[in-house]
Scaffold this active site. Structure first.
Site, PDB file in Angstrom:
ATOM      1  CB  SER A  16      -0.497  -0.047   1.180  1.00  0.00           C
ATOM      2  OG  SER A  16      -1.386   1.004   1.266  1.00  0.00           O
ATOM      3  CG  LEU A  18       5.137   6.536   1.418  1.00  0.00           C
ATOM      4  CD1 LEU A  18       5.778   7.107   2.493  1.00  0.00           C
ATOM      5  CD2 LEU A  18       4.568   7.537   0.029  1.00  0.00           C
ATOM      6  CB  VAL A  61       7.561  -5.254  10.422  1.00  0.00           C
ATOM      7  CG1 VAL A  61       7.772  -5.038   9.229  1.00  0.00           C
ATOM      8  CG2 VAL A  61       6.688  -4.303  11.076  1.00  0.00           C
ATOM      9  CB  SER A 149       7.742  10.668   9.535  1.00  0.00           C
ATOM     10  OG  SER A 149       6.394  11.291   9.674  1.00  0.00           O
ATOM     11  CE1 TYR A 162       4.196   7.553  11.546  1.00  0.00           C
ATOM     12  CE2 TYR A 162       4.620  10.013  12.181  1.00  0.00           C
ATOM     13  CZ  TYR A 162       4.291   8.513  11.124  1.00  0.00           C
ATOM     14  OH  TYR A 162       4.645   8.663   9.739  1.00  0.00           O
ATOM     15  CB  THR A 197      -1.147   7.199   0.990  1.00  0.00           C
ATOM     16  OG1 THR A 197      -0.541   7.073   2.873  1.00  0.00           O
ATOM     17  CG2 THR A 197       0.783   7.728   0.729  1.00  0.00           C
TER      18      THR A 197
HETATM   19  P1  NAD Z   1      -0.289   3.220   4.587  1.00  0.00           P
HETATM   20  O1  NAD Z   1      -1.340   2.655   5.427  1.00  0.00           O
HETATM   21  O2  NAD Z   1      -0.499   3.120   2.365  1.00  0.00           O
HETATM   22  O3  NAD Z   1       1.313   2.027   3.950  1.00  0.00           O
HETATM   23  C1  NAD Z   1       1.637   1.317   5.102  1.00  0.00           C
HETATM   24  C2  NAD Z   1       1.976  -0.344   4.775  1.00  0.00           C
HETATM   25  O4  NAD Z   1       2.248  -0.829   5.881  1.00  0.00           O
HETATM   26  C3  NAD Z   1      -0.056  -1.266   5.016  1.00  0.00           C
HETATM   27  O5  NAD Z   1       0.169  -1.936   3.180  1.00  0.00           O
HETATM   28  C4  NAD Z   1       0.053  -2.122   6.305  1.00  0.00           C
HETATM   29  O6  NAD Z   1      -0.632  -3.211   5.952  1.00  0.00           O
HETATM   30  C5  NAD Z   1       1.510  -2.237   6.324  1.00  0.00           C
HETATM   31  N1  NAD Z   1       1.865  -2.224   7.515  1.00  0.00           N
HETATM   32  C6  NAD Z   1       1.323  -1.976   9.176  1.00  0.00           C
HETATM   33  N2  NAD Z   1       1.531  -2.423   9.724  1.00  0.00           N
HETATM   34  C7  NAD Z   1       2.285  -3.485   9.396  1.00  0.00           C
HETATM   35  C8  NAD Z   1       2.547  -4.612  10.124  1.00  0.00           C
HETATM   36  N3  NAD Z   1       3.164  -4.310  11.341  1.00  0.00           N
HETATM   37  N4  NAD Z   1       3.559  -5.280   9.298  1.00  0.00           N
HETATM   38  C9  NAD Z   1       3.478  -5.570   8.082  1.00  0.00           C
HETATM   39  N5  NAD Z   1       3.392  -4.696   7.092  1.00  0.00           N
HETATM   40  C10 NAD Z   1       2.384  -3.541   8.657  1.00  0.00           C
HETATM   41  O7  NAD Z   1       0.556   4.276   4.563  1.00  0.00           O
HETATM   42  P2  NAD Z   1       1.752   4.778   3.753  1.00  0.00           P
HETATM   43  O8  NAD Z   1       1.294   6.437   4.143  1.00  0.00           O
HETATM   44  O9  NAD Z   1       2.624   4.591   2.566  1.00  0.00           O
HETATM   45  O10 NAD Z   1       3.223   4.800   4.877  1.00  0.00           O
HETATM   46  C11 NAD Z   1       4.011   4.281   4.862  1.00  0.00           C
HETATM   47  C12 NAD Z   1       4.659   4.691   5.592  1.00  0.00           C
HETATM   48  O11 NAD Z   1       5.457   6.256   5.802  1.00  0.00           O
HETATM   49  C13 NAD Z   1       4.572   4.933   7.490  1.00  0.00           C
HETATM   50  O12 NAD Z   1       6.009   4.106   7.741  1.00  0.00           O
HETATM   51  C14 NAD Z   1       4.005   6.167   7.330  1.00  0.00           C
HETATM   52  O13 NAD Z   1       4.372   6.323   8.667  1.00  0.00           O
HETATM   53  C15 NAD Z   1       4.830   7.021   6.854  1.00  0.00           C
HETATM   54  N6  NAD Z   1       4.837   7.804   6.478  1.00  0.00           N
HETATM   55  C16 NAD Z   1       3.862   8.234   5.824  1.00  0.00           C
HETATM   56  C17 NAD Z   1       3.314   9.856   5.214  1.00  0.00           C
HETATM   57  C18 NAD Z   1       2.609  10.448   4.812  1.00  0.00           C
HETATM   58  O14 NAD Z   1       2.181  11.292   4.995  1.00  0.00           O
HETATM   59  N7  NAD Z   1       1.389   9.236   3.885  1.00  0.00           N
HETATM   60  C19 NAD Z   1       4.047  10.785   5.604  1.00  0.00           C
HETATM   61  C20 NAD Z   1       5.178  10.379   6.605  1.00  0.00           C
HETATM   62  C21 NAD Z   1       5.757   9.341   6.731  1.00  0.00           C
END
Ligand code: NAD
Length: 256
Positions: A16, A18, A61, A149, A162, A197
């Protein structure tokens, strides 16, 4: 420039957002991609769509054995060259709130366990596999890309768990790079700003527009493909090591 073609890439959270964009990007570059995620349905669909050179291992994870199984699956396909850790969650709650009381330590621990311990599980078990790789012409054996982040630096109200987890990912970047330098394994971290996302897709369009407008330039949400491009560039550039790159259009988050 190092080439990922014909090598393995492991992407945690690769089903999903990123992580998905990174899975697609590295697959398009000719890598064998292994998705390590808990979202079986999305991951299975993505693997079916990508076809050859893509696999999925159900992986929490935080579970050492499951992460090891994902690493093993990646190595079985081809030498593991890149691990991009995207698995992560948020759970907004304030340190103390007069109605809710102190933030339950179990909530704090859950976020830190998934975001930080989960990332370190992928880092340490991937490094062990990469250390067995034949070095390339630069003496390189693999690359670890972690996801922090901007909340690691400018955490907003309610983001204490977080921000603590993401700040620690920033903090471990240099010592991991130093630990693994003798094996020719690099470690870098990307600190994304606001990205479009599935997490944000649930918000109404006007709220998403307002969030995007807070970004100095470009005044919009980041596209997951822009994160994936950055991860791919890090993988290809041997001099990038031990550092965190903010990918945020110059946003600095206000308290709320
Ligand atoms: P998302 O929810 O679309 O994707 C996260 C994925 O991680 C999901 O597929 C979920 O199933 C998986 N996941 C969650 N817990 C898990 C676990 N215990 N074991 C294995 N997989 C697990 O979110 P995203 O927005 O793509 O975020 C990806 C990363 O980027 C995260 O670490 C998030 O903190 C970071 N991030 C996102 C943003 C943003 O604006 N979207 C900004 C800063 C940081």
């Amino acid at each position: 420039m190092a080439d990922i073609k014909g090598k393995s890439a492991l992407i945690t959270g690769g089903a999903s957002g990123l992580g998905e964009a990174t899975t697609r990007r590295l697959h398009a570059e000719g890598a064998f991609v292994t998705i390590a995620d808990i979202q079986e349905e999305r991951a299975t669909e993505l693997v079916a769509e990508l076809g050859e050179r893509a696999r999925f291992v159900t992986t929490d994870v935080t579970d050492e054995a499951q992460v090891q199984a994902a690493v093993d699956a990646a190595v079985e396909a081809a030498p593991l060259w890149a691990t991009v850790s995207c698995a992560g969650i948020g759970h907004p709650q304030q340190t103390y709130h007069h109605r809710k009381g102190p933030l339950p330590i179990a909530s704090f621990e859950r976020v830190v366990r998934i975001n930080l311990f989960g990332t370190f599980n992928a880092v340490r078990l991937s490094a062990a596999a990469m250390a067995d790789n034949e070095p390339d012409e630069n003496g390189e054996r693999g690359v670890l890309v972690n996801t922090a982040s901007v909340a690691a630096f400018d955490g907003q109200i309610g983001q204490v768990s977080y921000s603590a987890s993401k700040g620690a990912i920033v903090g471990m970047t240099l010592p991991v790079a130093r630990d693994l330098a003798r094996y020719g394994i690099r470690c870098m971290t990307i600190a994304p700003g606001l990205f479009d996302t599935p997490l944000l897709a649930e918000l109404p369009q006007d709220v998403r527009d307002a969030l995007g407008a807070q970004v100095p330039f470009p005044p919009r949400l980041g596209k997951p493909a822009e994160y994936a491009d950055t991860a791919a560039f890090i993988i290809s550039q041997p001099l990038l090591n031990g550092e965190t790159i903010r990918l945020d259009g110059a946003i600095r988050m206000a308290p709320k």
